[in-house]
Design a protein around this motif. Sequence first.
Motif, PDB file in Angstrom:
ATOM      1  N   MET A   1      40.724  35.102  53.885  1.00 41.54           N
ATOM      2  CA  MET A   1      40.911  36.050  54.990  1.00 41.54           C
ATOM      3  C   MET A   1      42.390  36.024  55.401  1.00 41.54           C
ATOM      4  N   PRO A   2      43.031  37.194  55.477  1.00 40.85           N
ATOM      5  CA  PRO A   2      44.456  37.223  55.858  1.00 40.85           C
ATOM      6  C   PRO A   2      44.650  36.835  57.329  1.00 40.85           C
ATOM      7  N   SER A  71      41.381  48.041  54.117  1.00 41.68           N
ATOM      8  CA  SER A  71      41.998  46.736  54.373  1.00 41.68           C
ATOM      9  C   SER A  71      40.995  45.751  54.950  1.00 41.68           C
ATOM     10  N   VAL A  72      41.323  44.489  54.782  1.00 42.58           N
ATOM     11  CA  VAL A  72      40.558  43.414  55.415  1.00 42.58           C
ATOM     12  C   VAL A  72      41.275  43.067  56.712  1.00 42.58           C
ATOM     13  N   ARG A  73      40.541  43.141  57.819  1.00 41.64           N
ATOM     14  CA  ARG A  73      41.129  42.824  59.114  1.00 41.64           C
ATOM     15  C   ARG A  73      41.180  41.310  59.284  1.00 41.64           C
ATOM     16  N   ARG A 176      49.011  38.745  64.737  1.00 41.77           N
ATOM     17  CA  ARG A 176      48.310  39.416  63.635  1.00 41.77           C
ATOM     18  C   ARG A 176      48.937  40.774  63.338  1.00 41.77           C
ATOM     19  N   MET A 177      49.501  41.432  64.375  1.00 41.17           N
ATOM     20  CA  MET A 177      50.122  42.739  64.183  1.00 41.17           C
ATOM     21  C   MET A 177      51.642  42.655  64.196  1.00 41.17           C
TER      22      MET A 177
END
Length: 183
Positions: A1-2, A71-73, A176-177
Amino acid sequence: MPQTYSIAARVLHWLTAIFVVTLIILGIWMTERAAANLWDALTNTLYGWHKLIGFLVLLLTAVRLIVKARSVRPAYPESVSPTTIKLAAAAHGALYLLLLVVPLLGWAGVSAYPALVTLGGYHLPAMPGIPKDQALAKQLFEIHGNLALVLAALAVAHLSAALHHLLIKKDNVFQRMWRLPKK
């Protein structure tokens, strides 16, 4: 998981944020000039920029939705409650909805008026199915403006929550952003 959103998601997020702030400033400035009956080159330029950037936000939002779907959140930290995650999902859903609806209403309004010229004589395409009707345009612009204010308020709440996570909770939700890739 990113641990962070993809670079594409981050770039699109921050471009959208810059454009929305710009649109709010332009929208207030141009409507105040119009209300004061100041129809000159500056007012026309403000409207031209507002229409062009608004159309770009519509296109960017469509691209963002595609990127989001593919995308993977990144996961929230374990310290973030399920209720907070549900509230964040609802807020993000409302932001995406308004990022689509507000420019669509503006585009419908300029199509109905018609006032499709942006900058340098470039014309936006007319929205299909919208008749030329200035009374309809006035209604569309009123709804557009009111929902733009709702979007602005929601964006301020979103920013406040992000800063709360960054400065108070220090739980890496903001990063994360924001986080840049490590070298």
